[in-house]
Design a protein around this motif. Structure first.
Motif, short mmCIF file in Angstrom:
data_model
loop_
_atom_site.label_atom_id
_atom_site.label_comp_id
_atom_site.label_asym_id
_atom_site.label_seq_id
_atom_site.Cartn_x
_atom_site.Cartn_y
_atom_site.Cartn_z
N ALA A 93 0.85 -1.20 -0.21
CA ALA A 93 -0.01 0.31 -0.19
C ALA A 93 0.59 1.12 -0.05
O ALA A 93 0.47 1.84 -0.27
CB ALA A 93 -0.79 -0.24 1.56
N LEU A 94 1.77 0.86 1.09
CA LEU A 94 2.88 2.46 0.51
C LEU A 94 3.83 2.93 -0.39
O LEU A 94 2.95 4.16 -0.82
CB LEU A 94 3.78 2.45 1.58
CG LEU A 94 3.84 2.02 2.98
CD1 LEU A 94 4.85 1.68 4.35
CD2 LEU A 94 3.44 3.29 4.07
N PRO A 95 3.64 2.46 -1.44
CA PRO A 95 4.09 2.86 -3.03
C PRO A 95 2.89 3.52 -3.83
O PRO A 95 3.17 4.83 -4.32
CB PRO A 95 4.89 2.06 -3.55
CG PRO A 95 4.12 0.51 -2.99
CD PRO A 95 4.14 0.87 -1.20
N LEU A 96 1.69 2.94 -3.49
CA LEU A 96 0.92 3.29 -4.26
C LEU A 96 0.29 4.97 -2.95
O LEU A 96 -0.19 5.64 -4.29
CB LEU A 96 -0.45 2.45 -4.33
CG LEU A 96 -0.59 1.57 -4.46
CD1 LEU A 96 -1.66 0.57 -4.35
CD2 LEU A 96 -0.20 1.50 -6.07
N LEU A 97 -0.06 5.39 -1.69
CA LEU A 97 -0.39 6.43 -0.81
C LEU A 97 1.01 7.29 -1.38
O LEU A 97 0.48 8.07 -1.66
CB LEU A 97 -0.29 6.18 -0.06
CG LEU A 97 -1.25 5.42 0.68
CD1 LEU A 97 -0.90 4.22 2.41
CD2 LEU A 97 -2.91 5.99 0.79
N GLU A 98 1.92 6.78 -1.81
CA GLU A 98 3.75 7.66 -1.59
C GLU A 98 2.90 8.45 -3.11
O GLU A 98 2.81 9.66 -3.27
CB GLU A 98 4.80 7.64 -2.45
CG GLU A 98 5.48 7.43 -0.67
CD GLU A 98 6.36 6.05 -0.80
OE1 GLU A 98 6.78 5.49 -2.06
OE2 GLU A 98 7.04 5.46 0.33
N GLU A 99 2.44 7.78 -4.28
CA GLU A 99 2.15 8.53 -5.45
C GLU A 99 0.74 9.26 -5.48
O GLU A 99 0.67 10.46 -6.09
CB GLU A 99 2.10 7.40 -6.63
CG GLU A 99 3.12 6.85 -7.03
CD GLU A 99 3.99 7.14 -7.44
OE1 GLU A 99 3.73 7.66 -8.33
OE2 GLU A 99 5.18 7.72 -7.50
N GLU A 100 0.33 8.74 -4.59
CA GLU A 100 -1.75 9.54 -4.63
C GLU A 100 -0.80 11.20 -4.19
O GLU A 100 -1.57 12.04 -4.41
CB GLU A 100 -2.26 8.72 -3.54
CG GLU A 100 -3.72 9.68 -3.56
CD GLU A 100 -5.22 8.83 -2.44
OE1 GLU A 100 -5.77 9.15 -2.08
OE2 GLU A 100 -4.20 7.66 -2.19
N ILE A 101 -0.35 10.80 -2.73
CA ILE A 101 0.51 12.32 -1.68
C ILE A 101 0.88 13.11 -3.29
O ILE A 101 0.92 14.11 -2.87
CB ILE A 101 1.13 11.08 -0.61
CG1 ILE A 101 0.25 10.89 0.38
CG2 ILE A 101 1.57 12.93 0.04
CD1 ILE A 101 0.98 10.22 1.26
N LYS A 102 1.92 12.28 -3.65
CA LYS A 102 2.67 13.38 -4.65
C LYS A 102 1.40 14.65 -5.89
O LYS A 102 1.92 15.31 -6.06
CB LYS A 102 3.73 12.44 -6.00
CG LYS A 102 4.75 11.93 -5.02
CD LYS A 102 5.63 10.73 -6.01
CE LYS A 102 6.47 10.23 -4.52
NZ LYS A 102 7.18 9.04 -5.95
N LEU A 103 0.99 13.08 -6.25
CA LEU A 103 -0.68 14.37 -6.76
C LEU A 103 -0.78 15.14 -5.98
O LEU A 103 -1.04 16.58 -6.42
CB LEU A 103 -1.67 12.96 -7.77
CG LEU A 103 -0.72 12.20 -8.63
CD1 LEU A 103 -1.67 11.16 -8.88
CD2 LEU A 103 -0.71 12.61 -10.31
N LEU A 104 -1.14 14.64 -4.33
CA LEU A 104 -1.87 15.92 -3.98
C LEU A 104 -1.56 17.22 -3.65
O LEU A 104 -1.92 17.91 -3.59
CB LEU A 104 -2.65 15.24 -2.88
CG LEU A 104 -3.71 14.06 -2.98
CD1 LEU A 104 -3.94 13.12 -1.15
CD2 LEU A 104 -4.82 14.99 -3.32
N LEU A 105 0.27 16.99 -3.74
CA LEU A 105 0.77 17.64 -3.41
C LEU A 105 1.26 18.79 -4.23
O LEU A 105 1.53 19.98 -4.25
CB LEU A 105 2.40 17.63 -2.93
CG LEU A 105 2.01 17.23 -1.15
CD1 LEU A 105 3.89 15.93 -1.24
CD2 LEU A 105 2.18 17.76 -0.48
N LEU A 106 0.96 17.88 -5.81
CA LEU A 106 1.09 19.26 -6.74
C LEU A 106 0.31 20.24 -6.63
O LEU A 106 -1.44 19.66 -6.14
CB LEU A 106 0.51 19.06 -8.27
CG LEU A 106 1.57 17.85 -9.04
CD1 LEU A 106 1.30 17.01 -10.08
CD2 LEU A 106 2.80 18.11 -9.06
N PRO A 107 0.68 21.92 -6.94
CA PRO A 107 0.06 22.94 -6.98
C PRO A 107 -1.41 22.91 -7.96
O PRO A 107 -1.11 22.56 -8.70
CB PRO A 107 0.42 24.49 -7.14
CG PRO A 107 1.75 23.15 -7.56
CD PRO A 107 1.87 22.01 -7.18
#
Length: 370
Positions: A93-107
């Motif tokens: 689950a961790l790498p999938l959540l990392e990708e989700e968080i990276k997208l959410l951090l994009l302005p």
């Protein structure tokens, strides 16, 4: 481990901001300032998603740590097997959540949540271009209906052989602009026109413009300076149509920030039989027109900073070809090709839009070095 620390560091700075915004949106002084309040509630909504993802991410990190510790001391085979399953699930689950968080951090684009005004115009190709503009209008109508959004036609000019020389309509729905903005550009069609006797394939085009609808506080308009005319609507609508002056026309002088010259803007609305409603909608279109022009420089600046394949900001760019003999659609921005043209023209365009969103997000992540 370095990746985990990097993600957590990026999120840590947002925790205090989330708490600050949570307090601000309950402050009566902030609520009284509509412009600021709307901006903060949008920020709160975006930060809430990040905080939720952070909670899940930290939960899985803790699960990994706990499972490893338990495995080092546990002796029961059945319990160890259960712990390994939990460990594997959290590690996956961790790498999938990392990708989700990276997208959410994009302005995010501040326009994405806005409603939309769309304009479809028949381009090169005469009657055939107008017919294709009509096909595109039907395609978008079906798609908008499938999303559960609302659509209202503001004005249209029919083509001599059917379809539309021009059709302008508004779309109201959550995140409408963020999804439909990818449709802006030139749409090219290759097919045998109904008027063609030799069976030859012709190429024609229609243009689609997708504009974010302006809120009242996005644009300052001196409403007293608007010159209003009324006229009788034409077209279907029964006996009432030609007797009541329900159509409205707004003329407004506006200083173009690019040329620093005064220009007259002309907006018409014949959408309903109710003149006040038509005035309200004409005013919304006027605001959107000005907002779009004033924000074009902002869009140009973004486009020059990052020339993405997907949204260059250039509305004259040829974005898609609809080839009827082959039943093929090709989106030239990302090299996307599918052979389900009838379904696509019936409003099933989500898969193409999803590919465009993924392509743009990949470029934005690369640019932000996330």
């Amino acid at each position: 481990m370095a990746e985990e620390n990097n993600i957590l560091q990026k999120l840590e700075g947002l925790v205090s901001r989330f708490e600050e915004v949570s307090t601000l949106i309950t402050d009566p002084n902030v609520i009284a300032d509509q412009k600021r309040y709307v901006k903060l509630t949008k920020e709160y909504k975006d930060l809430s998603k990040i905080m939720e993802a952070r909670k899940h991410y930290m939960g899985h990190l803790q699960n990994v740590k706990d499972a490893k510790e338990m495995l080092s001391i546990e002796e029961d085979a059945e319990t160890k097997e259960m712990l390994r399953e939990e460990l594997n699930a959290s590690e996956a689950a961790l790498p999938l959540l990392e990708e989700e968080i990276k997208l959410l951090l994009l302005p995010s684009d501040p326009e994405d949540d806005k409603n939309v005004i769309m304009e479809i115009r028949g381009g090169t190709g005469g009657d055939e271009a107008a017919l294709f503009a009509g096909d595109l209008f039907r395609m978008y109508s079906k798609y908008i209906e499938s999303k559960g959004w609302n659509m209202a036609v503001s004005s249209f000019t029919e083509g001599a052989a059917g379809g539309y020389k021009e059709v302008i309509f508004s779309v109201t729905g959550e995140g409408a602009y963020g999804i439909l903005k990818y449709e802006s550009g030139v749409h090219r069609v290759q097919r045998v026109p109904a008027t063609e006797t030799q069976g030859r394939v012709h190429t024609s085009a229609s243009t689609v413009a997708v504009l974010p609808e302006a809120e009242e506080f996005d644009v300052e308009i001196n409403e007293g300076a608007i010159k209003w005319d009324t006229f009788r609507s034409s077209g279907a609508g029964g006996q009432n149509v030609n007797k009541v002056e329900s159509g409205v026309r707004a003329r407004y002088m506006w200083r173009n920030p690019f040329t620093n010259q005064d220009e007259e803007i002309l907006v018409e609305c014949t959408e309903t039989r109710d003149q006040p409603k038509n005035k309200e909608r004409a005013l919304a279109r006027l605001r959107t027109f000005i907002y779009d022009k004033e924000h074009q420089k902002y869009m140009d600046d973004i486009a020059s900073r990052r020339k993405t394949m997907v949204s260059t900001g250039d509305r004259s760019a040829k974005i898609r070809t609809y080839n009827y003999p082959q039943g093929r659609i090709t989106d030239h921005r990302i090299g996307y090709t599918i052979y389900n043209l009838p379904a696509f023209m019936d409003g099933q365009i989500q898969d193409c839009i999803d590919h465009l969103i993924v392509a743009e997000n990949a470029e934005r992540m690369k640019e932000a070095e996330l």
